[in-house]
Design an enzyme around this catalytic site. Structure first.
Site, short mmCIF file in Angstrom:
data_model
loop_
_atom_site.label_atom_id
_atom_site.label_comp_id
_atom_site.label_asym_id
_atom_site.label_seq_id
_atom_site.Cartn_x
_atom_site.Cartn_y
_atom_site.Cartn_z
N ASN A 210 64.25 30.39 133.16
CA ASN A 210 63.87 31.74 132.69
C ASN A 210 62.36 31.91 132.81
OD1 ASN A 210 62.55 30.87 130.13
ND2 ASN A 210 64.61 30.07 129.73
N ASP A 279 70.69 28.48 127.45
CA ASP A 279 71.88 28.31 126.61
C ASP A 279 72.95 27.49 127.31
OD1 ASP A 279 70.86 29.71 124.47
OD2 ASP A 279 71.38 31.65 125.37
N PRO A 305 73.07 21.75 124.12
CA PRO A 305 72.93 21.50 122.67
C PRO A 305 71.91 22.47 122.09
CG PRO A 305 71.80 19.81 123.96
CD PRO A 305 72.57 20.65 124.94
N ASP A 306 72.12 22.89 120.84
CA ASP A 306 71.12 23.73 120.17
C ASP A 306 70.11 22.78 119.52
OD1 ASP A 306 69.69 25.32 118.26
OD2 ASP A 306 71.16 26.89 118.71
N ILE A 307 68.91 22.74 120.08
CA ILE A 307 67.91 21.74 119.65
C ILE A 307 67.48 21.99 118.20
CG2 ILE A 307 65.60 20.81 120.12
CD1 ILE A 307 66.15 21.76 123.11
N LYS A 337 70.45 34.11 112.60
CA LYS A 337 69.95 32.83 113.13
C LYS A 337 69.46 31.93 111.99
CE LYS A 337 69.24 34.17 117.52
NZ LYS A 337 68.61 34.86 118.54
N LYS A 341 71.69 28.62 111.89
CA LYS A 341 71.00 27.39 112.32
C LYS A 341 70.37 26.66 111.14
CE LYS A 341 69.94 29.36 116.87
NZ LYS A 341 69.47 28.90 118.18
O1 C5P Z 1 70.10 31.05 119.84
P1 C5P Z 1 68.81 31.59 120.34
O2 C5P Z 1 68.46 31.04 121.72
O3 C5P Z 1 68.64 33.05 120.29
O4 C5P Z 1 67.74 31.02 119.30
C1 C5P Z 1 66.40 30.96 119.53
C2 C5P Z 1 65.80 29.82 118.77
O5 C5P Z 1 66.57 28.64 118.89
C3 C5P Z 1 64.44 29.45 119.35
O6 C5P Z 1 63.67 28.92 118.30
C4 C5P Z 1 64.79 28.38 120.38
O7 C5P Z 1 63.70 27.54 120.64
C5 C5P Z 1 65.91 27.64 119.66
N1 C5P Z 1 66.93 27.08 120.56
C6 C5P Z 1 67.05 25.72 120.66
N2 C5P Z 1 68.03 25.17 121.45
C7 C5P Z 1 68.88 25.97 122.15
C8 C5P Z 1 68.73 27.36 122.06
C9 C5P Z 1 67.75 27.89 121.27
O8 C5P Z 1 66.27 25.00 120.04
N3 C5P Z 1 69.80 25.43 122.91
#
Ligand code: C5P
Length: 401
Positions: A210, A279, A305-307, A337, A341
């Site tokens: 991106n 994503d 994975p969602d970090i 969020k 999260k």
């Molecule tokens: O879910 P979304 O991408 O909208 O959320 C944004 C937040 O989550 C940002 O702080 C981004 O750095 C973090 N994020 C992450 N890992 C992912 C997706 C988003 O840490 N896979």
């Protein structure tokens, strides 16, 4: 880590028996968080070896003014620019006299002349040399030039005399040095920040990514460092220069970014996720370049994975902050969020407005926390980063047990 977090100190060592204490002083300054470079006068090398001070400081020791090799590596002007402070310990009567008269006849005196940073001296000499009118007049003049004078202490002297003239002990000197700087809001804290985009490989030459510039994350890292934090920046590929005094961990994919974040988790006080993480990633990475054989091509993607959520769910959870870039219903999605999260703060911005956000130098954000939301005015990303770090530092204070 303490009062000298992220500070660069030149330790000037001059010729006197107290030079043996400079070795311990390096350790004490480092214990307060300083990076130390040593400059020795020729006489100092008669009392302690450059090798000892080099090994302890972890940097080459600078000795000569007229040394082409040393000047090519880090010359006297660069050393002067590098330092946030010059501490001369021990400072002999001779060096005090030369400093007072603005002489530039060796490396250390030249660095002092060329530097705009504060100078502190820790005098060390026989009590009669200390009491001598010439020395006292020189010190008075140096005080008037706003040179800081630490000590000396009183007690037994190497020459057998008892009185004033002993160098202050290293722990006291490191504490006095730290007191010259204002304590940063995040002094002693470890802050980990993710920034930039991730790249998800399709084959050896192609990837999905991106347009994230990394500017916001980099500005936050700079502001955290300036606030005294030990700052780690886990960065996807970007085109901007890394901030100084920040540890950079370069990563490509979301999976790399997560494992770097988990590796750094020990001792982390604050985690800020500013990265624009992809994503999804291709379900498999082709070993060879994919050929264009068919008219259509289908890529199967799997979720990354969602970090930030992984860090927030970890038993060693630090204060955890995420970003939300939305094109509509900003506050509503940011609150979602925050809850989903399990974050402490979401910094939300409206990316439907092309004058702010992703690639621009400015940003306007809404701070969303469990207690409520707060809108900040549009401002430059660097200034915003400073405001955000101030806010995060206050959250970190209130979240402490
Ligand atoms: O879910 P979304 O991408 O909208 O959320 C944004 C937040 O989550 C940002 O702080 C981004 O750095 C973090 N994020 C992450 N890992 C992912 C997706 C988003 O840490 N896979």
């Amino acid at each position: 880590m303490g009062s000298l977090s992220n500070k660069r100190v030149i330790l000037g060592v001059t010729g006197g028996i107290a030079a043996y204490k400079s070795a311990e002083l390096i350790r004490c300054l480092q214990g307060e968080g300083a990076e130390v470079r040593v400059v020795m006068t020729p006489a100092a090398t008669e009392f302690i070896t450059p090798l000892t001070l080099q090994a302890l400081s972890g940097n080459p020791v600078n000795l000569e003014l007229l040394d082409t090799a040393a000047e090519a590596a880090m010359g006297h002007i660069e050393l002067a620019r590098w330092a946030d402070l010059i501490l001369i310990a021990p400072a002999s009567a001779d060096f005090i006299a030369r400093l007072c008269h603005g002489e530039g006849n060796d490396l250390l005196s030249t660095v002092c002349l060329a530097s705009h940073s504060p100078i502190a001296i820790a005098p060390a000499m026989n009590k009669h040399m200390w009491e001598n009118n010439a020395t006292q007049n020189n010190l008075q003049q140096l005080r008037a030039q706003t040179v800081h004078i630490f000590g000396p202490a009183t007690g037994y002297q190497a020459c057998g005399d008892v009185g004033e003239g002993r160098m202050e002990d290293p722990t006291t000197l490191a504490r006095m040095t730290g007191s010259l700087f204002e304590k940063g809001l995040l002094s002693g804290k470890k802050v980990v920040i993710t920034a930039g985009p991730t790249r998800e490989a399709l084959d050896p030459v192609r990837y999905i990514s991106n347009h994230s510039s990394g500017k916001m994350g980099y500005a936050l890292a700079q502001a955290a460092m300036e606030a005294g934090a030990t700052t780690i920046l886990i960065s996807g590929p970007v085109q901007i220069a890394p901030p100084e005094r920040v540890k950079i961990i370069a990563v490509e994919s979301a999976e790399n970014m997560l494992s770097a974040a988990l590796d750094e988790l020990d001792g982390t006080d604050i985690f800020i996720a500013a990265a624009a993480v992809a994503d999804y990633r291709p379900a498999s990475v082709a070993e060879q370049k994919i050929k264009k054989n068919d008219d259509d091509m289908f890529i199967q993607l799997v979720k990354n994975p969602d970090i930030v959520a992984t860090i927030a769910a970890h038993p060693k959870r630090p204060l955890t902050i995420g970003f939300a870039a939305e094109t509509e219903n900003l506050e509503h999605y940011a609150k979602q969020k925050l809850q989903n999260k399990k974050l402490d703060l979401v910094i939300a911005n409206d990316v439907s407005d092309s004058t702010i956000g992703f690639n621009s130098d400015d940003n306007r954000v809404l701070l969303v926390e469990s207690g409520g939301s707060k809108k900040l005015p549009i401002m430059n990303k660097n200034l915003l980063a400073t405001r955000l770090i101030e806010h995060i530092a206050s959250l970190s204070k209130t979240s402490q047990p």
